[in-house]
Design an enzyme around this catalytic site. Structure first.
Site, PDB file in Angstrom:
ATOM      1  N   GLY A 227       0.808  -1.207   0.000  1.00 44.79           N
ATOM      2  CA  GLY A 227       0.000   0.000   0.000  1.00 44.79           C
ATOM      3  C   GLY A 227       0.847   1.264   0.000  1.00 44.79           C
ATOM      4  O   GLY A 227       1.934   1.323  -0.568  1.00 44.79           O
ATOM      5  N   SER A 228       0.336   2.270   0.687  1.00 45.77           N
ATOM      6  CA  SER A 228       0.942   3.601   0.595  1.00 45.77           C
ATOM      7  C   SER A 228       2.309   3.721   1.255  1.00 45.77           C
ATOM      8  O   SER A 228       2.971   4.756   1.089  1.00 45.77           O
ATOM      9  CB  SER A 228      -0.013   4.640   1.204  1.00 45.77           C
ATOM     10  OG  SER A 228      -1.200   4.709   0.446  1.00 45.77           O
ATOM     11  N   THR A 229       2.758   2.703   1.992  1.00 42.13           N
ATOM     12  CA  THR A 229       4.132   2.772   2.491  1.00 42.13           C
ATOM     13  C   THR A 229       5.108   2.808   1.313  1.00 42.13           C
ATOM     14  O   THR A 229       6.213   3.338   1.433  1.00 42.13           O
ATOM     15  CB  THR A 229       4.461   1.579   3.410  1.00 42.13           C
ATOM     16  OG1 THR A 229       4.241   0.353   2.694  1.00 42.13           O
ATOM     17  CG2 THR A 229       3.585   1.596   4.650  1.00 42.13           C
ATOM     18  N   PHE A 230       4.683   2.251   0.155  1.00 43.28           N
ATOM     19  CA  PHE A 230       5.517   2.297  -1.045  1.00 43.28           C
ATOM     20  C   PHE A 230       5.667   3.722  -1.573  1.00 43.28           C
ATOM     21  O   PHE A 230       6.575   4.001  -2.366  1.00 43.28           O
ATOM     22  CB  PHE A 230       4.895   1.409  -2.132  1.00 43.28           C
ATOM     23  CG  PHE A 230       5.697   0.169  -2.435  1.00 43.28           C
ATOM     24  CD1 PHE A 230       6.106  -0.664  -1.407  1.00 43.28           C
ATOM     25  CD2 PHE A 230       6.035  -0.171  -3.725  1.00 43.28           C
ATOM     26  CE1 PHE A 230       6.839  -1.810  -1.660  1.00 43.28           C
ATOM     27  CE2 PHE A 230       6.771  -1.313  -4.009  1.00 43.28           C
ATOM     28  CZ  PHE A 230       7.173  -2.127  -2.978  1.00 43.28           C
ATOM     29  N   LYS A 231       4.781   4.627  -1.150  1.00 40.85           N
ATOM     30  CA  LYS A 231       4.846   5.997  -1.655  1.00 40.85           C
ATOM     31  C   LYS A 231       6.100   6.720  -1.171  1.00 40.85           C
ATOM     32  O   LYS A 231       6.533   7.684  -1.808  1.00 40.85           O
ATOM     33  CB  LYS A 231       3.582   6.757  -1.249  1.00 40.85           C
ATOM     34  CG  LYS A 231       2.327   6.244  -1.964  1.00 40.85           C
ATOM     35  CD  LYS A 231       1.060   6.882  -1.457  1.00 40.85           C
ATOM     36  CE  LYS A 231      -0.159   6.309  -2.182  1.00 40.85           C
ATOM     37  NZ  LYS A 231      -1.429   6.792  -1.634  1.00 40.85           N
TER      38      LYS A 231
END
Length: 588
Positions: free
Chosen positions: A275-279
């Site tokens: 999820g958004s941790t990849f951002k």
């Protein structure tokens, strides 16, 4: 002279005959014994079969970084039988099952009636059982001294420690790694090993941190009715893992429980779309590429469309966003535009440089290969930019974020204290120092005014990035099942530790207004974990905000009522740019 004196005395003759007969009998008797001994000497002796069965082996103690024992050998005893020496099979089977009611009478009777030289009856008996068995005095049944493994802290660090089999040989986790380091070879060479001549294995784990992480995660799984939870605490400066928890866990004293399918190590074996941790990776890539800077504006006013497929924001602002806003609001659209602006090949190369394409190998034998799209297209880059479409292990993702914030060194994690860092550096300068500082700044900003606010701990300069991803169920994304994650760093200006918390399928609660995204569960749980753990760690609390924590960052004004108000760029920096929908060709 009397002639009778020269005649043979009948009595003496009879005496000699008797002597010869006795001698012949004794000779025949000893000859029979000799023949019997020769026969027995050529037969397979029962004790040969006994000796052929190796005893359980000694293992080194395992301790945490503070020398607290996590695993140790203890004396044990096991019951065996030599069926060829059993006199009365029925009596022996009845006696054994009276002492050990859990044994199967039919099976025991069958084994005792066989012609084998050796068979185990029961491994690891108690002193009381030993006394009862000795009192019966069953011929052909004996007790053998052995060694068994004891884990005095029960399930604490179970997924790191692993387990051993009935012969005390490692079958999982660090226990298996120990055997692979040469212990198995020493045993095979016949060396008589014991605890006194084996040096303890010192893990990087801190049992205090491990317990606090496990305790808070267990509470969170219960509170949010999640099906599972996981987390870790890792030193970003050297890759040492201080704690790793995966729930449900198991007690290594009962290794059979580890075989249950929901007991996997979710941190190093489970692969997830993070999820958004990849951002944080996407933002680092965009800033490091030079295509974007902290002033860049990305058009997030409309969904990004690919034919019939569109990318939307969870809580979109419906307007262009500065890079800090894109990070704070966790905009899928803005992240997709950034990744597309950098380009497909450069996106893949960046993630490969961060170790996201390869299986992460550590001391733990259990690990998983990341799941990468076989045909990586522009839409793959767009979705992977915000953490969908590519699945990695949480440990792998944590290693990448650590590299971005620690100065650019990609360090393979370790579970052994003091393992040389130089031998574990997989890459250097994965990002520039300026990019690393920018990401740390954004993570801190997110803890001050964004989705990570509930993780802020008084006295500590914390930063972090949230992540909520829909799970794939039957080949399609499910709107009802999500995985929430949070990666926090402390202190944000000069990170020392990374905290990861994952909740699998948490439920919305009345106190969260029904929301089940990361900011409502994984974030506050991590804040609680940090509040418990940080006093154990060598980070002193600060009464005031560090002076000039991000010295090379472009100054950004305080959070406004509606949006960020960046100050004018300094002369040496590129002018403010607006990126509507950069194409791959334009990026190159």
């Amino acid at each position: 002279m009397d002639d009778s004196s020269s005649q043979t005395n009948p009595l003496s003759t009879n005496y000699r005959v008797r002597i010869y007969m006795v001698m012949a009998l004794f000779s025949a008797f000893f000859a029979a014994i000799g023949v019997r001994l020769v026969i027995l000497g050529n037969m397979e002796r029962p004790d040969k079969a006994y000796a052929a069965v190796p005893p359980s082996v000694a293992r080194p103690d395992i301790v945490d970084r503070n020398n607290v024992t996590l695993a140790m050998d203890v004396a044990s005893r096991s019951v065996y039988a030599e069926p060829r020496r059993i006199i009365d099979v029925d009596e022996a089977a009845e006696g054994l099952t009276s002492v050990f009611p859990d044994l199967d009478m039919i099976d025991i009777h069958k084994r005792l009636a066989s012609n084998s030289g050796f068979t185990w009856i029961k491994r690891g008996i108690t002193p009381a059982e030993k006394d009862r068995l000795w009192a019966l005095g069953i011929p052909g049944v004996g007790i053998r001294d052995e060694t068994r493994r004891l884990y005095p802290n029960g399930p604490a660090a179970a997924h790191v420690l692993g387990s051993v089999n009935i012969d005390n040989a490692g079958i999982a986790g660090i226990e298996r790694w120990i055997d692979e380091q040469g212990l198995q070879d020493l045993r095979s060479a016949g060396l008589n090993l014991n605890r006194r001549n084996l040096e303890p294995i010192v893990l990087s784990l801190d049992l205090r941190v491990q317990y606090a992480l496990s305790d808070e995660l267990r509470k969170a799984v219960t509170r949010f009715e999640a099906i599972a939870g996981a987390g870790l605490v890792m030193d970003v400066t050297n890759g040492e893992v201080l704690a790793l928890v995966s729930l449900p866990d198991f007690d290594p004293n009962i290794p059979a429980d580890a075989l249950k399918p929901d007991r996997i190590n979710r941190v190093s074996v489970g692969t997830y779309e993070m999820g958004s941790t990849f951002k944080a990776m996407t933002t680092a890539m965009a800033l490091d590429s030079g295509v974007f800077n902290i002033h860049s504006v990305l058009d997030a006013s409309q969904p990004l469309r690919f034919g019939r497929f569109s990318i939307n924001d969870y809580r979109g602002q419906g307007r262009p966003l500065f890079v800090p806003e894109a990070f704070i609001y966790s905009s899928n659209i803005a992240m997709a535009r950034m990744a597309m602006g950098v380009g497909v090949e450069k996106h893949k190369a960046f993630l490969r440089r961060l170790g996201q394409f390869d299986r992460l190998v550590t001391e733990l034998p259990e690990n998983a290969q990341p799941l990468i799209p076989p045909n990586w297209s522009e839409i793959s880059t767009a979705t992977i930019a915000f953490g969908h479409g590519m699945a990695v292990t949480p440990l792998q993702a944590s290693m990448a974020i650590s590299a971005i914030v620690n100065g650019g060194r990609l360090i393979r994690p370790t579970f052994i204290e003091g393992t040389p860092v130089e031998k574990r550096i997989l890459a250097t300068d994965v990002v520039t120092p300026q990019t690393g500082e920018a990401v740390r700044f954004l993570m801190r900003l997110n803890a001050e005014v964004g989705s990570a606010k509930k993780a802020d701990v008084a006295g500590y300069f914390i930063g972090g990035k949230t992540g909520t991803s829909e799970k794939v169920v039957n080949g399609a994304y499910s709107g009802d099942r999500v995985l929430t994650a949070f990666m926090g760093i402390v202190p944000a200006d000069k990170p020392r530790y990374l905290f990861l918390t994952i909740l699998d399928e948490p439920k919305g609660l009345p106190e969260t207004s029904g929301f089940r995204t990361s900011g409502w569960n994984a974030v506050p749980v991590t804040g609680t974990i940090m509040a418990r753990v940080l006093p154990f760690l060598p980070i002193a609390p600060q009464k005031e905000r560090p002076a000039n924590p991000f010295p090379t960052m472009v100054r950004i004004a305080a959070w406004g009522s509606e949006r960020f108000q960046p100050l004018p760029p300094e002369p040496t920096l590129p002018a403010l740019q607006t990126v509507a929908a950069p194409s791959k060709a334009a990026a190159e």
